[in-house]
Write a protein that holds these residues in place. Structure first.
Motif: not given
Ligand code: HEM
Length: 423
Positions: A99-101, A106-108, A258-261, A263-268, A300-302, A364-367, A370-372, A379-381
């Motif tokens: 649903f990120i795409a 459908r996304h909602t 991808v999202a949970a793996n 991003t967090t990997r590289h941020s630590t 660190v995130l910024r 993300g920029g909100g909306g 925004f990262c779920l 918390q992880m960091l």
């Molecule tokens: C440092 C770690 C992380 C960063 C920098 C990050 C960043 C982002 C960004 C930039 C987006 C897209 C926002 C947008 O398009 O407006 C996103 C979406 C998302 N992230 Fe993360 N994320 C991180 C960790 C996580 C983790 C741990 C999870 C797992 C629970 C996660 C789950 C998701 C999901 C499911 C979306 C899609 C949300 C949607 O489309 O409604 N992310 N993240």
């Protein structure tokens, strides 16, 4: 920062641009923000599409206000055509991006179902896993005195958390799945994908298939015997009377991998490297770990912008500043640039854990997208900074090897040394 390049030499579409050191990329984005904040680029050089299909250029938004405005206007800036600067084959997009795409409704709906699985009780359980895994990994690493931080902590931590999420037990399936989750976003790096025309696509497809296979096996197993894990919670969750289909669950599994793996990997890894680069900030953190750790996490995130960009596609003609964006044009939101926006952050090239109102766009920029996982990622960091600097405060890691990529700001290895903790 490096010397400013001339505006006309900046080519965000070129792989060579992303192979430059970060200081040179930062210098280029500074020029863009100042001289052409909404710029047009030729099609991104791509490993995923043949040249005849890779015909679309893209706009770049480099200022925080524009990134936020586009993120909060999904009717005009749609996610449904894909979320990366490089296009994917449509079947791959459906299989890998979940649903990120997608756009509403459908996304909602799918995000709504997912949120039902993250109840406060389940979130407490997840936070428990996170702390437990961080502690166990630092227990293993601390007595050694030297290690590749990426291998010992950054890679293992999200892998273990991901395994707990889905109740993956130790063994071949777990290792195969974690490896696929790790390789999925590294297609632009020949060291990972291998050389050759189709290597990147082949690696990507193989990773997606592995993750789908694990997800469908797990879904079947948890239907018969539910466990205390995210897969079981997802199977039970529904929103407005709807549950996820098996295909949707598989795609979500890939998205989460991808999202949970990654991003967090590289941020630590960025965290430990950045505190090595800026010892004054490390001293500030060590002076009051409890009081300053949250500010440190945000900075660190910024500073690192673990995701460099997300992309949208315009659904209608729209003007941003003086750029005339046409319906169908790709629009890339550069978080790495927004996070250095001089109009938004005082002294943006200073790493400063005491920064006031650190409203970065790393998540993300909100909306609606925004990262779920923002709360979980923070918390992880936080636990990593706590455990690492609480126990081996003199850890130093000055020489990272960075991933060459335009989507993930990755660290491939980070040799570190410290005074070993007595066993
Ligand atoms: C440092 C770690 C992380 C960063 C920098 C990050 C960043 C982002 C960004 C930039 C987006 C897209 C926002 C947008 O398009 O407006 C996103 C979406 C998302 N992230 Fe993360 N994320 C991180 C960790 C996580 C983790 C741990 C999870 C797992 C629970 C996660 C789950 C998701 C999901 C499911 C979306 C899609 C949300 C949607 O489309 O409604 N992310 N993240």
């Amino acid at each position: 920062m490096s010397a400013a390049p001339a505006l006309q030499t900046i080519d965000l579409a070129a792989k060579a641009f992303w192979a430059q050191p970060q200081s040179e990329r930062d210098a280029a984005f500074t020029v863009l923000r100042r001289e052409n904040p909404v710029s047009w680029s030729r099609p991104a050089e791509s490993d995923l599409l043949p040249p005849e299909l890779n015909t679309k250029g893209f706009w770049s938004l480099t200022k925080v206000d524009d990134i936020r405005a586009a993120s909060r206007n999904p009717r005009v800036f749609s996610s449904a055509e894909g979320i990366t600067m490089e296009d994917f084959d449509p079947l791959m997009k459906e299989a890998a991006q979940s649903f990120i795409a997608m756009d509403a409704p459908r996304h909602t709906q799918l995000r709504g179902i997912t949120l039902q699985a993250f109840t406060p009780a389940n979130m407490r359980r997840i936070h428990g896993w996170v702390h437990e895994h961080v502690k166990a990994l630092v227990d293993e690493m601390a007595p050694k005195g030297q290690a590749d931080f990426v291998q010992d902590i950054s890679v293992k931590l999200p892998g273990r958390i991901f395994s707990s999420f889905f109740g993956l037990e130790d063994g071949d399936r777990r290792d195969r799945t974690i490896q696929a989750a790790q390789d999925l976003l590294a297609w632009t790096d020949p060291e990972v994908a291998g050389e050759g025309e189709d290597a990147a696509l082949a690696l990507f497809a193989e990773c997606v298939m592995t993750l789908h296979q694990t997800a469908s096996e797990l879904a079947e197993e948890r239907r018969v015997k539910p466990g205390d894990d995210l897969m079981s919670w997802m199977l039970a969750a529904e929103w407005e009377g709807k549950k996820m289909t098996d295909d949707e669950i598989c795609a979500f599994f890939v998205l989460l991998a991808v999202a949970a793996n990654d991003t967090t990997r590289h941020s630590t890894a960025h965290a430990i490297h950045t505190f090595t680069r800026f010892p004054d900030q490390k001293a500030l953190l060590l002076e009051d770990l409890d009081g300053r750790v949250e500010g440190a996490v945000e900075e660190v995130l910024r500073w690192s912008s673990p995701l460099l960009h997300m992309r949208r596609t315009a659904t209608e003609d729209v003007v941003v500043r003086d750029a005339e964006i046409k319906a169908g044009d790709k629009v890339v939101l550069w978080y790495c640039s927004g996070n250095r926006d001089e109009d938004h952050f005082d002294d943006p090239f200073r790493f400063d854990i005491l920064r006031d109102r650190n409203q970065h766009v790393a998540f993300g920029g909100g909306g609606p997208h925004f990262c779920l996982g923002a709360a979980l990622a923070r918390q992880m960091l936080k636990y990593v900074l706590y455990e690492v600097y609480g126990r081996i405060p003199d850890i130093e890691a000055p020489e990272p090897d960075f991933l060459v990529a335009n989507f993930i700001n990755g660290v491939k290895s980070l040799p570190a040394t410290w005074t070993p903790e007595a066993r």
